[in-house]
Design an enzyme around this catalytic site. Structure first.
Site, PDB file in Angstrom:
ATOM      1  N   CYS A   1       0.467  -1.244  -0.270  1.00 22.79           N
ATOM      2  CA  CYS A   1      -0.064   0.048  -0.209  1.00 22.79           C
ATOM      3  C   CYS A   1       0.870   1.285  -0.206  1.00 22.79           C
ATOM      4  O   CYS A   1       1.935   1.268   1.055  1.00 22.79           O
ATOM      5  CB  CYS A   1      -0.826   0.299   0.996  1.00 22.79           C
ATOM      6  SG  CYS A   1      -1.791   1.371   1.890  1.00 22.79           S
TER       7      CYS A   1
ATOM      8  N   CYS B   1       0.256   5.072   7.000  1.00 23.98           N
ATOM      9  CA  CYS B   1      -0.358   5.021   8.089  1.00 23.98           C
ATOM     10  C   CYS B   1       0.308   3.609   9.623  1.00 23.98           C
ATOM     11  O   CYS B   1       0.770   3.130   9.006  1.00 23.98           O
ATOM     12  CB  CYS B   1      -1.744   3.426   8.243  1.00 23.98           C
ATOM     13  SG  CYS B   1      -3.122   4.168   6.578  1.00 23.98           S
TER      14      CYS B   1
ATOM     15  N   CYS C   1       0.175   0.125  10.106  1.00 23.11           N
ATOM     16  CA  CYS C   1      -0.265  -0.507   9.458  1.00 23.11           C
ATOM     17  C   CYS C   1       0.641  -1.597   8.897  1.00 23.11           C
ATOM     18  O   CYS C   1       1.802  -0.712   8.065  1.00 23.11           O
ATOM     19  CB  CYS C   1      -1.180  -0.081   8.381  1.00 23.11           C
ATOM     20  SG  CYS C   1      -2.102  -1.563   7.175  1.00 23.11           S
TER      21      CYS C   1
ATOM     22  N   CYS D   1     -16.192  -9.107   5.783  1.00 27.20           N
ATOM     23  CA  CYS D   1     -15.603  -7.834   5.339  1.00 27.20           C
ATOM     24  C   CYS D   1     -14.921  -8.237   4.697  1.00 27.20           C
ATOM     25  O   CYS D   1     -13.280  -8.971   4.735  1.00 27.20           O
ATOM     26  CB  CYS D   1     -15.265  -7.414   6.854  1.00 27.20           C
ATOM     27  SG  CYS D   1     -14.619  -5.779   6.483  1.00 27.20           S
TER      28      CYS D   1
ATOM     29  N   CYS E   1     -19.620  -6.268   3.795  1.00 29.82           N
ATOM     30  CA  CYS E   1     -18.736  -4.921   4.179  1.00 29.82           C
ATOM     31  C   CYS E   1     -18.086  -5.314   3.314  1.00 29.82           C
ATOM     32  O   CYS E   1     -16.857  -6.340   2.937  1.00 29.82           O
ATOM     33  CB  CYS E   1     -18.866  -5.798   5.466  1.00 29.82           C
ATOM     34  SG  CYS E   1     -17.368  -3.676   5.780  1.00 29.82           S
TER      35      CYS E   1
ATOM     36  N   CYS F   1     -20.264   1.368   8.476  1.00 33.16           N
ATOM     37  CA  CYS F   1     -18.920   0.899  10.171  1.00 33.16           C
ATOM     38  C   CYS F   1     -17.867   2.041   9.846  1.00 33.16           C
ATOM     39  O   CYS F   1     -16.761   1.843   9.099  1.00 33.16           O
ATOM     40  CB  CYS F   1     -18.755   0.154   9.257  1.00 33.16           C
ATOM     41  SG  CYS F   1     -17.489  -0.971  10.671  1.00 33.16           S
TER      42      CYS F   1
ATOM     43  N   ARG G   1     -17.623  -2.893  18.259  1.00 29.69           N
ATOM     44  CA  ARG G   1     -16.916  -4.125  18.235  1.00 29.69           C
ATOM     45  C   ARG G   1     -15.661  -4.233  18.626  1.00 29.69           C
ATOM     46  O   ARG G   1     -15.249  -3.299  18.496  1.00 29.69           O
ATOM     47  CB  ARG G   1     -16.730  -4.139  16.279  1.00 29.69           C
ATOM     48  CG  ARG G   1     -16.408  -5.727  16.045  1.00 29.69           C
ATOM     49  CD  ARG G   1     -15.777  -6.181  14.717  1.00 29.69           C
ATOM     50  NE  ARG G   1     -17.077  -5.820  14.048  1.00 29.69           N
ATOM     51  CZ  ARG G   1     -17.853  -4.907  13.050  1.00 29.69           C
ATOM     52  NH1 ARG G   1     -16.890  -3.962  12.691  1.00 29.69           N
ATOM     53  NH2 ARG G   1     -19.401  -4.598  12.251  1.00 29.69           N
TER      54      ARG G   1
HETATM   55  N1  SAM Z   1      -6.614   0.328   3.140  1.00 30.79           N
HETATM   56  C1  SAM Z   1      -7.934   0.882   3.587  1.00 30.79           C
HETATM   57  C2  SAM Z   1      -8.328   1.744   4.837  1.00 30.79           C
HETATM   58  O1  SAM Z   1      -7.284   1.974   5.296  1.00 30.79           O
HETATM   59  O2  SAM Z   1      -9.407   2.141   4.584  1.00 30.79           O
HETATM   60  C3  SAM Z   1      -8.850  -0.322   4.736  1.00 30.79           C
HETATM   61  C4  SAM Z   1      -8.045  -1.287   5.053  1.00 30.79           C
HETATM   62  S1  SAM Z   1      -7.014  -0.770   6.623  1.00 30.79           S
HETATM   63  C5  SAM Z   1      -6.295  -2.029   6.773  1.00 30.79           C
HETATM   64  C6  SAM Z   1      -8.643  -1.234   7.725  1.00 30.79           C
HETATM   65  C7  SAM Z   1      -8.324  -0.689   9.314  1.00 30.79           C
HETATM   66  O3  SAM Z   1      -7.880  -1.673  10.062  1.00 30.79           O
HETATM   67  C8  SAM Z   1      -7.136   0.759   8.733  1.00 30.79           C
HETATM   68  O4  SAM Z   1      -7.926   1.848   9.230  1.00 30.79           O
HETATM   69  C9  SAM Z   1      -7.550  -0.094  11.178  1.00 30.79           C
HETATM   70  O5  SAM Z   1      -8.379   1.355  11.479  1.00 30.79           O
HETATM   71  C10 SAM Z   1      -7.500  -0.672  10.400  1.00 30.79           C
HETATM   72  N2  SAM Z   1      -5.651  -1.591  10.872  1.00 30.79           N
HETATM   73  C11 SAM Z   1      -4.755  -2.054  10.273  1.00 30.79           C
HETATM   74  N3  SAM Z   1      -3.498  -2.610  10.830  1.00 30.79           N
HETATM   75  C12 SAM Z   1      -3.781  -2.379  12.644  1.00 30.79           C
HETATM   76  C13 SAM Z   1      -3.513  -2.994  13.490  1.00 30.79           C
HETATM   77  N4  SAM Z   1      -1.554  -3.258  13.215  1.00 30.79           N
HETATM   78  N5  SAM Z   1      -3.411  -2.857  14.391  1.00 30.79           N
HETATM   79  C14 SAM Z   1      -4.603  -2.273  14.275  1.00 30.79           C
HETATM   80  N6  SAM Z   1      -6.394  -1.759  13.955  1.00 30.79           N
HETATM   81  C15 SAM Z   1      -5.159  -2.015  12.791  1.00 30.79           C
HETATM   82  C1  DTB Z   2     -11.463  -2.971  11.864  1.00 27.02           C
HETATM   83  O1  DTB Z   2     -11.789  -1.925  12.175  1.00 27.02           O
HETATM   84  N1  DTB Z   2      -9.811  -3.309  11.353  1.00 27.02           N
HETATM   85  C2  DTB Z   2     -10.163  -4.783  10.858  1.00 27.02           C
HETATM   86  C3  DTB Z   2     -11.798  -4.516  10.351  1.00 27.02           C
HETATM   87  N2  DTB Z   2     -11.946  -3.305  10.460  1.00 27.02           N
HETATM   88  C4  DTB Z   2     -10.554  -4.148   8.816  1.00 27.02           C
HETATM   89  C5  DTB Z   2      -8.956  -4.877  10.452  1.00 27.02           C
HETATM   90  C6  DTB Z   2      -7.481  -4.764  11.633  1.00 27.02           C
HETATM   91  C7  DTB Z   2      -6.553  -5.222  11.257  1.00 27.02           C
HETATM   92  C8  DTB Z   2      -6.080  -5.595  12.356  1.00 27.02           C
HETATM   93  C9  DTB Z   2      -4.485  -6.319  12.043  1.00 27.02           C
HETATM   94  C10 DTB Z   2      -4.023  -7.222  10.864  1.00 27.02           C
HETATM   95  O2  DTB Z   2      -4.326  -8.144  10.676  1.00 27.02           O
HETATM   96  O3  DTB Z   2      -3.807  -6.442   9.511  1.00 27.02           O
HETATM   97 FE1  SF4 Z   3      -2.541   1.573   3.250  1.00 29.79          FE
HETATM   98 FE2  SF4 Z   3      -3.099  -0.110   6.153  1.00 29.79          FE
HETATM   99 FE3  SF4 Z   3      -3.090   2.750   5.622  1.00 29.79          FE
HETATM  100 FE4  SF4 Z   3      -5.236   1.015   4.723  1.00 29.79          FE
HETATM  101  S1  SF4 Z   3      -4.158   0.900   7.248  1.00 29.79           S
HETATM  102  S2  SF4 Z   3      -4.503   2.957   3.966  1.00 29.79           S
HETATM  103  S3  SF4 Z   3      -3.867  -0.773   4.098  1.00 29.79           S
HETATM  104  S4  SF4 Z   3      -1.353   1.290   4.770  1.00 29.79           S
END
Ligand code: SAM
Ligand code: DTB
Ligand code: SF4
Length: 333
Positions: free
Chosen positions: A59, A63, A66, A103, A135, A195, A267
């Site tokens: 990506c 973030c 992430c 989802c 979702c 959501c 959730r």
């Molecule tokens: N790329 C899209 C976005 O960022 O909207 C969708 C996927 S992103 C992985 C979805 C959500 O996962 C993020 O907004 C964040 O709130 C959650 N998330 C990602 N990595 C995480 C982590 N290490 N711990 C907790 N929540 C996480």
């Molecule tokens: C949300 O609030 N948490 C989920 C879902 N919506 C997309 C994602 C959690 C991701 C946790 C880190 C991972 O497994 O990559």
């Molecule tokens: Fe990309 Fe992760 Fe940020 Fe979603 S949360 S935009 S997958 S870097």
């Protein structure tokens, strides 16, 4: 705050009201949240959702939490968009394991109008035809894209605000808070359910948690679903050394969210793996009524299905039927 007003659906919460709720002595807070929970929900029912990463890693965003951001060196296997058949098979397995909501997440900054999007529309069509609430969480979307997904059968769109507007810039620089709010508006406009939630444990102050809750609770309508994530600190990300969130912080967030947004599904999301059954029971008592089930979240491990089964049995919890199933049951009776 006066007990008589608890449970009223409101969209004008002030920071000082939210702060007062958040600081209520813990047992009293849980008791109040549990009361509100029972006014709007079946207290023993928990929505079971399964996540699937349909496009993983690589990506372009930054973030800080992430593992899927291309710029960090994490142990992620990058994978292009999955095929429709593979996704349908995963949805079938999730349904058989008891999930009613599916989802699909993609490591995209935003959706583009290309063949990949057409493929996602097909996934939505097929999975929603299985009777699952579908979702998606695919990054930023336009109103037009939201409409196409709604027409394909999408039930909800996930787009988290993650933290307060103030702290957002410390966590993500490649897009603005306003961009997130715009996508949420696009989702609303076409009649999809929203959501939207956040993450705690990213080094934010308590004030940032309260402000995030205020932004969510002053939306009209409230997001139907509010995921509260505890940071999963992944090696290689800038937040790898954050100290784990305690269950007490999680319970306070959940209970406050429950009181502020009585009708929403709150959730207990990422980070659940670090909580014992006893700790999770406290979260359910405080008003959480949805979880992610299945061995994996998007890329990180989740609670084992067997352990979750045991937990449901021990606590006498039942999985909630899919909205669509409930509707069809009503219409056929
Ligand atoms: N790329 C899209 C976005 O960022 O909207 C969708 C996927 S992103 C992985 C979805 C959500 O996962 C993020 O907004 C964040 O709130 C959650 N998330 C990602 N990595 C995480 C982590 N290490 N711990 C907790 N929540 C996480
Ligand atoms: C949300 O609030 N948490 C989920 C879902 N919506 C997309 C994602 C959690 C991701 C946790 C880190 C991972 O497994 O990559
Ligand atoms: Fe990309 Fe992760 Fe940020 Fe979603 S949360 S935009 S997958 S870097």
């Amino acid at each position: 705050m006066e007990e008589t007003s608890l449970g009223t659906l409101r969209h004008d919460w002030t920071i000082s009201e939210i702060e007062a709720i958040y600081h209520t002595p813990l047992l009293e807070l849980i008791y109040q949240a549990a009361g509100v929970h029972r006014q709007y929900h079946k207290a023993n029912e928990v929505q079971v959702c399964t996540l699937l990463s349909i496009k993983t890693g690589g990506c372009p965003e930054d973030c800080a939490y992430c593992p899927q951001a291309a710029r960090y060196h994490t142990n992620i296997k990058v994978q292009r968009l999955m095929d429709v058949e593979q996704v349908v098979a995963a949805a079938q397995a999730a349904k058989e394991a008891g999930s009613t909501r599916f989802c699909m997440g993609a490591a995209w900054r935003e959706v583009r109008d290309n063949r990949d999007f057409d493929k996602v529309l097909e996934m939505i069509r097929q999975v929603s035809n299985m009777g699952l609430e579908v979702c998606c969480t695919l990054g930023m979307i336009t109103e037009e894209q939201a409409r196409k997904m709604k027409e394909a059968g999408l039930y909800a769109y996930n787009h988290n605000l993650d933290t307060s507007e103030d702290y957002y810039g410390e966590i993500i620089t490649t897009r603005q808070y306003a961009d997130r709010l715009q996508t949420l508006e696009n989702v609303r406009k076409v009649g999809l359910t929203v959501c939207c939630g956040g993450i705690i444990g990213m080094g934010e102050k308590e004030k940032d948690r309260l402000e995030l809750l205020q932004t969510l609770a002053t939306m009209k309508p409230h997001p139907e679903s509010v995921p509260i994530n505890a940071l999963v600190a992944v090696e290689g990300t800038p937040l790898q050394d954050q100290k784990p969130v305690s269950v007490w912080e999680m319970v306070r967030m959940i209970a406050t969210a429950r009181i502020l947004m009585p009708r929403s599904f709150v959730r207990l999301s990422a980070g659940r793996i670090n909580f014992s059954i006893v700790e999770q029971a406290l979260c359910f008592l405080a008003g959480a009524n949805s979880i992610f089930a299945g061995e994996k979240l998007l890329t990180t491990p989740n609670n084992l299905p067997q352990t979750d089964l045991e937990m449901f049995e021990l606590l006498g919890l039942t999985p909630r039927l899919a909205y669509q199933t409930e509707l069809s049951l009503t219409s056929s009776s």
